[in-house]
Scaffold this motif. Structure first.
Motif, PDB file in Angstrom:
ATOM      1  N   ALA A 124     -16.272-125.707  30.317  1.00  0.00           N
ATOM      2  CA  ALA A 124     -15.576-126.891  30.813  1.00  0.00           C
ATOM      3  C   ALA A 124     -16.265-128.184  30.376  1.00  0.00           C
ATOM      4  N   GLY A 125     -17.588-128.131  30.303  1.00  0.00           N
ATOM      5  CA  GLY A 125     -18.347-129.318  29.894  1.00  0.00           C
ATOM      6  C   GLY A 125     -17.987-129.769  28.491  1.00  0.00           C
ATOM      7  N   ALA A 147     -14.266-131.053  28.358  1.00  0.00           N
ATOM      8  CA  ALA A 147     -14.139-132.413  28.890  1.00  0.00           C
ATOM      9  C   ALA A 147     -14.411-133.464  27.815  1.00  0.00           C
ATOM     10  N   GLN A 166     -16.627-121.522  32.769  1.00  0.00           N
ATOM     11  CA  GLN A 166     -17.598-122.281  33.556  1.00  0.00           C
ATOM     12  C   GLN A 166     -18.839-122.643  32.742  1.00  0.00           C
ATOM     13  N   GLY A 167     -19.459-123.727  33.146  1.00  0.00           N
ATOM     14  CA  GLY A 167     -20.730-124.093  32.510  1.00  0.00           C
ATOM     15  C   GLY A 167     -20.606-125.368  31.716  1.00  0.00           C
ATOM     16  N   GLY A 168     -21.772-125.947  31.438  1.00  0.00           N
ATOM     17  CA  GLY A 168     -21.783-127.217  30.728  1.00  0.00           C
ATOM     18  C   GLY A 168     -21.692-127.061  29.229  1.00  0.00           C
ATOM     19  N   TYR A 223     -32.633-122.277  34.499  1.00  0.00           N
ATOM     20  CA  TYR A 223     -31.885-122.313  35.748  1.00  0.00           C
ATOM     21  C   TYR A 223     -31.265-123.697  35.863  1.00  0.00           C
ATOM     22  N   PHE A 224     -30.418-123.953  34.885  1.00  0.00           N
ATOM     23  CA  PHE A 224     -29.921-125.324  34.748  1.00  0.00           C
ATOM     24  C   PHE A 224     -29.104-125.803  35.939  1.00  0.00           C
ATOM     25  N   ASN A 225     -28.358-124.877  36.528  1.00  0.00           N
ATOM     26  CA  ASN A 225     -27.370-125.343  37.506  1.00  0.00           C
ATOM     27  C   ASN A 225     -27.803-125.162  38.950  1.00  0.00           C
TER      28      ASN A 225
END
Lengths: 373, 512
Positions: free
Chosen positions: B407-408, B411, B429-431, B509-511
């Motif tokens: 999604a990142g 966008a 999901q995810g950046g 553990y970015f999120n």
């Protein structure tokens, strides 16, 4: 060819010196004492995902009097400055760490520095949920970097090889070299950064919210939590290694005359909904009773911020891409520093009724109270 | 002991080099060879001392059997030696695979004790098979057991090749002017080692961070990768494998030169290949030569007509696949390349017959692309530990698992919405930081692999004939010189490589 070999050797020595000097000066992990460039690179962006590797060393450099202990909620949610600290503070919140790791690190700092006077200790329900049939030994693969650990509380452990190697890697390793550059160029970027006092500024959330909105953060965290709580064998067990570690840690802190304040982290309401939907509401309440009993036994204060307070139940502006729209939470599991500041206000006053949104709001429930000194 | 370890770089290598130099200058070349043999056995035993017994037994058995073969010109003894060598490798490497599959086929519950595979058994066994076969075929024999031991165990090539041939090694040991620590060799050797070390520790290990998690998750059935994820993982592994293996071969070449020993060329920029045949002339060249000389030709080669030639080619690659490991995926990988080669040869024949021509530029681009994609598809079988895993990744690469982007990233790509809708690109999901890094690393490695000169291009003038074999004069304008600039550049590569030895451990553990 001899001349070439001489140049080659000199180049190696010069490069090593230059790289080590560059890394030392810019100090990307804040594991060396602050140098002349400390203000230029105050945001340690490359350190944000390496808390476990560096905080045990960072804390010893800082020699704190106040320790904040917990996981990422503490690291990212509590503000760096607040009158309650009354001394040099260090945020020892460790992302993703279980309770044994949190307490091992904290004990290492307490015992190694001998300066810690006060600890704010955050506890989380899911950290105490377990499917273990018997308590596990208090061992972990992180212990090599610690001078002291709970399982051998008063005996210093000699890990000079591991610690020396790790400290050398902070100065002279490929990752340190790259991270030094990243730290230099990312000072103004919306990426997470640690301060030299261990606080995470959570700026990545700014970026995510601006580009994708709050919804994506909530969806992702709730999916993770739902999956994590789906295991039907999970329950709260008073004899588990988590409770054993907590009891032992509190006992050791009492022996060292360290003042402790316990608190349950707040969660935004969708998090509480998942706990209920997973059939764990009863276990959640039982866990609070057990934690209260531990606090009362040790005569410690325990604040529960996970109640359905007005701030916790505040509706989510899911589609919003404006970070001001969810003032108190980044996502269901992580509160923002505005919330953290109110929590510290409450703990400072010993009263859950605090000034928020221009009026007085109840944000917690006091489950145990320390006797007045 | 690994080349990229502290104990090797800072203790073992300097000490062995010093002792070797001392023995060679103060005593004799024979003494220097003995130093190298003892050092090589120590190097091997560092991993599992017990398997030293296997290595030494294998050496003694082959050495004395070879003497008997030479004395009696006995084909039966030669066959016995080959069978004994193959038995050892079958026992240690393939017994579990064979018993497991027969057990499955016959619906039995046969068990075989899980054995720890002796390091480098495929390399030292095949080198010795080649030796005993040539003793019989050509009457070549080595009488000095220390020279023979060094041929098998010489530590720079013992663990991961290149597979050395007695024909190119023994004469070097016998030449008293060859062995020794000489300034030119050391300068060239250490420079080549620096390049190989950088390739292995920085480039290959850097790509592994992106390839491993994907393959592991898919093999464990935890992930069904979409188009971009699957290609990203496959390309990262494609880069990792090349820079890892060719880096190791470069390091071996450089280390050999420190002692005055020239090892053969093992990689010649294989991802520049314009056909599968070309690829196999460039990839793991010493294995290709071994398979050609001792398997393909033994099977009849191209002497019995086209059909038999294709069958022989296919069988050779099938067994070449199995040489890499005991598993169906290796077998499939071998079969795939066997099939590729057959198609390649057949197509070449048809093309010549009908004189098909495309404009040169298009022809080169299409040939390269087709070859490269075929190779990448093969690597998926090579890397995946399960057949299901390999097929899932291939399905992803073919677009059967859908096309999605984090999604990142989506966008940021709103300007391309019509195009994304056309290809039905979904949001995951995810950046997207991992996906972007995967592709950035993979493409950077690919660019390096197809455009940069290799060590043979750079050092051609300074290499002995044993290392130049199979490669013509380089066309690259990049030529190494003993200059300050090259010293600084290569020292930088070495320092970067050394700096990977003690990495700061990462916690992705970015999120939170």
């Amino acid at each position: 060819m001899i001349v070439y070999l001489r140049y080659f050797l000199i180049s190696i020595l010069l490069l090593i010196t230059a790289i080590a000097g560059f890394t030392y000066l810019l100090n990307p992990y804040a594991v060396f004492a602050a140098g002349p460039l400390a203000d230029v690179v105050s945001r340690k962006t490359a350190a944000a995902d390496k808390g476990r590797s560096i905080k045990s060393y960072q804390a010893l450099v800082q020699q704190p009097e106040v320790l904040l202990v917990g996981n990422s909620r503490v690291e990212i949610g509590l503000p760096a400055q607040h009158p309650i600290y009354q001394g040099k503070v260090f945020n020892l919140g460790l992302p993703g760490a279980g309770v044994l790791m949190q307490y091992d690190y904290a004990w290492h700092v307490v015992k190694s520095t001998g300066k810690v006077k006060k600890i704010f200790l955050a506890v989380d329900f899911v950290d105490f949920l377990t499917s273990e049939s018997a308590a596990k030994p208090l061992l972990g693969n992180w212990q090599g970097r610690l001078n002291y650990q709970l399982s051998q509380a008063h005996t210093p452990v000699t890990n000079s090889w591991i610690q020396g190697k790790e400290q050398l890697s902070f100065l002279l390793s490929q990752s340190a070299f790259i991270d030094t550059f990243l730290t230099l160029i990312q000072q103004k970027n919306d990426v997470n950064a640690l301060s030299e006092h261990g606080f995470n500024d959570g700026r990545l959330y700014h970026h995510i919210v601006r580009s994708e909105g709050f919804a994506v953060l909530y969806q992702q965290k709730l999916q993770e939590l739902t999956a994590r709580l789906a295991n039907p064998a999970l329950k709260v067990q008073p004899q588990s290694s988590g409770f054993q570690a907590l009891e032992l840690f509190l006992q050791l802190l009492a022996e060292q005359d360290v003042e402790v304040t316990l608190f349950v982290n707040p969660y935004h309401y969708p998090y509480l909904d998942v706990i209920a939907q997973s059939g764990l509401q009863g276990e959640f309440e039982r866990w609070k009773d057990l934690i209260s009993a531990v606090a009362q036994k040790r005569q410690l204060s325990l604040y529960d911020f996970s109640i359905a307070s007005e701030l916790v139940m505040a509706p989510l502006q899911e589609s919003s891409r404006d970070i001001r729209d969810n003032k108190y939470f980044w996502e269901p599991a992580h509160y923002r520093q505005a919330m953290g500041a109110l929590m510290l206000d409450a703990m400072q006053a010993g009263n859950c009724r605090v000034q928020a949104e221009g009026r007085m709001v109840d944000i917690c429930k006091i489950l145990a109270t320390a006797p007045l000194q | 002991m690994l080349f990229n370890s502290v104990e090797f770089l800072f203790v073992f290598l300097p000490l062995v080099l010093w002792l070797f130099h001392l023995a060679q200058t103060r005593l004799s070349v024979d003494a220097a060879i003995k130093v190298l043999v003892v050092a090589s056995l120590f190097f091997y035993g560092w991993w599992q001392p017990v398997y030293l017994l296997l290595l030494i037994s294998s050496i003694l058995l082959n050495f004395y059997l070879a003497k008997l073969i030479h004395r009696y010109r006995s084909k039966a003894l030669m066959i016995l030696a080959v069978v004994l060598n193959l038995s050892s490798i079958v026992y240690y490497k393939y017994a579990n695979f064979l018993v497991g599959n027969f057990s499955l086929l016959l619906q039995q519950n046969w068990q075989f004790e899980q054995l720890l595979l002796p390091l480098a058994i495929s390399f030292f066994t095949f080198q010795q098979i080649a030796y005993v076969v040539d003793v019989y075929r050509k009457g070549e024999i080595e009488h000095n057991i220390m020279n023979y031991m060094l041929f098998v165990t010489f530590f720079p090539q013992l663990i991961a090749g290149p597979i050395v041939h007695h024909g190119s090694m023994m004469p070097q040991f016998a030449d008293p002017n060859r062995l020794g620590v000489k300034a030119t060799n050391v300068a060239v050797g250490i420079s080549i080692f620096a390049i190989g070390f950088f390739k292995k520790t920085v480039l290959a290990d850097g790509a592994a961070v992106y390839a491993n998690p994907l393959f592991q998750a898919v093999d464990a059935g935890q992930l069904t990768p979409g188009f971009f994820e699957a290609w990203g993982g496959a390309l990262a592994y494609t880069g990792q494998l090349y820079f890892d293996f060719s880096g190791y071969s470069d390091m071996a070449l450089g280390l050999g030169l420190l002692f005055g020993i020239s090892l053969p060329l093992n990689f010649n920029s294989p991802y520049k290949a314009l056909s599968i045949t070309d690829f196999w002339r460039r990839w793991h060249m010493t294995l290709s030569q071994f398979l050609r000389d001792y398997l393909y030709i033994a099977l009849g080669g191209n002497r019995r007509g086209k059909f038999r030639r294709y069958i022989n080619l296919f069988l050779t690659m099938l067994l070449g696949g199995l040489w890499h490991g005991a598993g169906w995926n290796f077998l499939i990988w071998g079969a795939l390349h066997g099939g590729y080669l057959v198609v390649n040869h057949a197509f070449s024949a048809v093309k010549t017959q009908f004189a098909w021509r495309l404009p040169k530029g298009i022809s080169i681009l299409l040939s390269w692309l087709l070859t490269f994609v075929a190779v990448v598809v093969g690597w998926v079988f090579f890397r995946a530990t399960t057949l299901d895993g390999a097929l899932t990744i291939l399905a992803g690469m073919a677009g059967f698992n859908g096309i999605s982007l984090p999604a990142g990233i989506l966008a940021q790509l709103q300007f391309a919405t019509p195009l994304l809708q056309l290809f039905d690109v979904q949001a995951s999901q995810g950046g997207g930081a991992v996906l972007v890094s995967t592709w950035a690393w993979s493409l950077a490695l690919l660019l390096l692999a197809v455009s940069a000169p290799n060590v043979h291009d750079l050092f051609y003038r300074y290499l002995a004939s044993e290392s130049r074999a199979g490669k013509g004069a380089p066309t690259s304008r990049w030529q190494w010189q003993a200059s300050k600039g090259w010293a600084l550049l290569l020292a930088f590569l070495l320092v970067m490589g050394v700096s990977t030895l003690g990495q700061v451990s990462e916690f992705l553990y970015f999120n939170f």
